[in-house]
Write a protein that holds these residues in place. Structure first.
Motif, PDB file in Angstrom:
ATOM      1  N   ARG A  93       3.292   0.787  -3.247  1.00 33.45           N
ATOM      2  CA  ARG A  93       1.961   0.171  -3.151  1.00 33.45           C
ATOM      3  C   ARG A  93       1.106   0.889  -2.104  1.00 33.45           C
ATOM      4  O   ARG A  93      -0.083   1.147  -2.330  1.00 33.45           O
ATOM      5  CB  ARG A  93       2.108  -1.304  -2.804  1.00 33.45           C
ATOM      6  CG  ARG A  93       0.785  -2.022  -2.644  1.00 33.45           C
ATOM      7  CD  ARG A  93       0.983  -3.532  -2.478  1.00 33.45           C
ATOM      8  NE  ARG A  93      -0.194  -4.195  -1.972  1.00 33.45           N
ATOM      9  CZ  ARG A  93      -1.292  -4.432  -2.665  1.00 33.45           C
ATOM     10  NH1 ARG A  93      -1.370  -4.034  -3.912  1.00 33.45           N
ATOM     11  NH2 ARG A  93      -2.314  -5.056  -2.104  1.00 33.45           N
ATOM     12  N   GLU A  94       1.699   1.195  -0.943  1.00 37.48           N
ATOM     13  CA  GLU A  94       0.950   1.904   0.096  1.00 37.48           C
ATOM     14  C   GLU A  94       0.512   3.286  -0.396  1.00 37.48           C
ATOM     15  O   GLU A  94      -0.619   3.714  -0.134  1.00 37.48           O
ATOM     16  CB  GLU A  94       1.805   2.058   1.350  1.00 37.48           C
ATOM     17  CG  GLU A  94       2.041   0.768   2.101  1.00 37.48           C
ATOM     18  CD  GLU A  94       3.028   0.911   3.240  1.00 37.48           C
ATOM     19  OE1 GLU A  94       2.897   0.149   4.203  1.00 37.48           O
ATOM     20  OE2 GLU A  94       3.931   1.778   3.174  1.00 37.48           O
ATOM     21  N   THR A  95       1.393   3.965  -1.093  1.00 36.89           N
ATOM     22  CA  THR A  95       1.061   5.287  -1.628  1.00 36.89           C
ATOM     23  C   THR A  95      -0.069   5.188  -2.640  1.00 36.89           C
ATOM     24  O   THR A  95      -1.005   6.003  -2.624  1.00 36.89           O
ATOM     25  CB  THR A  95       2.298   5.925  -2.276  1.00 36.89           C
ATOM     26  OG1 THR A  95       3.349   5.987  -1.308  1.00 36.89           O
ATOM     27  CG2 THR A  95       2.002   7.312  -2.791  1.00 36.89           C
ATOM     28  N   MET A  96      -0.003   4.190  -3.517  1.00 33.94           N
ATOM     29  CA  MET A  96      -1.048   4.005  -4.528  1.00 33.94           C
ATOM     30  C   MET A  96      -2.385   3.676  -3.867  1.00 33.94           C
ATOM     31  O   MET A  96      -3.419   4.243  -4.241  1.00 33.94           O
ATOM     32  CB  MET A  96      -0.650   2.880  -5.486  1.00 33.94           C
ATOM     33  CG  MET A  96      -1.637   2.668  -6.609  1.00 33.94           C
ATOM     34  SD  MET A  96      -1.785   4.088  -7.696  1.00 33.94           S
ATOM     35  CE  MET A  96      -0.243   3.969  -8.554  1.00 33.94           C
ATOM     36  N   MET A  97      -2.385   2.781  -2.891  1.00 30.79           N
ATOM     37  CA  MET A  97      -3.631   2.406  -2.216  1.00 30.79           C
ATOM     38  C   MET A  97      -4.233   3.602  -1.469  1.00 30.79           C
ATOM     39  O   MET A  97      -5.454   3.793  -1.482  1.00 30.79           O
ATOM     40  CB  MET A  97      -3.388   1.249  -1.248  1.00 30.79           C
ATOM     41  CG  MET A  97      -3.060  -0.067  -1.932  1.00 30.79           C
ATOM     42  SD  MET A  97      -4.330  -0.606  -3.081  1.00 30.79           S
ATOM     43  CE  MET A  97      -5.648  -0.976  -1.954  1.00 30.79           C
ATOM     44  N   THR A  98      -3.386   4.383  -0.844  1.00 31.26           N
ATOM     45  CA  THR A  98      -3.874   5.569  -0.142  1.00 31.26           C
ATOM     46  C   THR A  98      -4.480   6.563  -1.129  1.00 31.26           C
ATOM     47  O   THR A  98      -5.544   7.137  -0.871  1.00 31.26           O
ATOM     48  CB  THR A  98      -2.729   6.232   0.644  1.00 31.26           C
ATOM     49  OG1 THR A  98      -2.190   5.284   1.559  1.00 31.26           O
ATOM     50  CG2 THR A  98      -3.222   7.452   1.412  1.00 31.26           C
ATOM     51  N   GLY A  99      -3.832   6.747  -2.255  1.00 29.74           N
ATOM     52  CA  GLY A  99      -4.359   7.656  -3.274  1.00 29.74           C
ATOM     53  C   GLY A  99      -5.700   7.187  -3.818  1.00 29.74           C
ATOM     54  O   GLY A  99      -6.628   7.991  -4.004  1.00 29.74           O
ATOM     55  N   MET A 148      -7.875   5.287  -2.232  1.00 27.11           N
ATOM     56  CA  MET A 148      -8.869   5.484  -1.175  1.00 27.11           C
ATOM     57  C   MET A 148      -9.300   6.946  -1.073  1.00 27.11           C
ATOM     58  O   MET A 148     -10.480   7.236  -0.842  1.00 27.11           O
ATOM     59  CB  MET A 148      -8.329   4.991   0.173  1.00 27.11           C
ATOM     60  CG  MET A 148      -8.195   3.483   0.264  1.00 27.11           C
ATOM     61  SD  MET A 148      -9.720   2.606  -0.108  1.00 27.11           S
ATOM     62  CE  MET A 148     -10.783   3.187   1.185  1.00 27.11           C
ATOM     63  N   VAL A 149      -8.367   7.862  -1.246  1.00 26.48           N
ATOM     64  CA  VAL A 149      -8.709   9.287  -1.205  1.00 26.48           C
ATOM     65  C   VAL A 149      -9.668   9.626  -2.342  1.00 26.48           C
ATOM     66  O   VAL A 149     -10.672  10.327  -2.145  1.00 26.48           O
ATOM     67  CB  VAL A 149      -7.434  10.156  -1.268  1.00 26.48           C
ATOM     68  CG1 VAL A 149      -7.780  11.610  -1.566  1.00 26.48           C
ATOM     69  CG2 VAL A 149      -6.650  10.050   0.022  1.00 26.48           C
ATOM     70  N   VAL A 150      -9.392   9.121  -3.534  1.00 30.84           N
ATOM     71  CA  VAL A 150     -10.267   9.387  -4.679  1.00 30.84           C
ATOM     72  C   VAL A 150     -11.656   8.795  -4.437  1.00 30.84           C
ATOM     73  O   VAL A 150     -12.681   9.453  -4.688  1.00 30.84           O
ATOM     74  CB  VAL A 150      -9.646   8.837  -5.984  1.00 30.84           C
ATOM     75  CG1 VAL A 150     -10.642   8.873  -7.124  1.00 30.84           C
ATOM     76  CG2 VAL A 150      -8.399   9.613  -6.349  1.00 30.84           C
TER      77      VAL A 150
END
Length: 68
Positions: free
Chosen positions: A26-32, A34-36
């Protein structure tokens, strides 16, 4: 700096590797996401700034050529 045997070095690396805390999916997905979002916003911002300054330069070139 103290010399360390290869075996002790491997042990130290393994000990340090066990301390790593990996992010959850979930943290990885949210970070990705936010980057987009941020790169899209920055891209639109710089596109707008570039368009604005391009128009100013074209206007100035027109004035310099006597076509304004």
């Amino acid at each position: 700096m103290a010399k360390v045997s290869p075996g002790e070095f491997v042990n130290q690396v393994q000990t340090e590797a066990k301390k790593i805390v990996w992010p959850t999916g979930r943290e990885t997905m949210m970070t990705g996401v936010m980057v987009v979002i941020m790169t899209t916003l920055l891209g639109l911002f710089f596109f707008g700034i570039d368009t604005f300054f391009g128009a100013i330069v074209q206007w100035l070139l027109g004035v310099a050529a006597g076509r304004a």
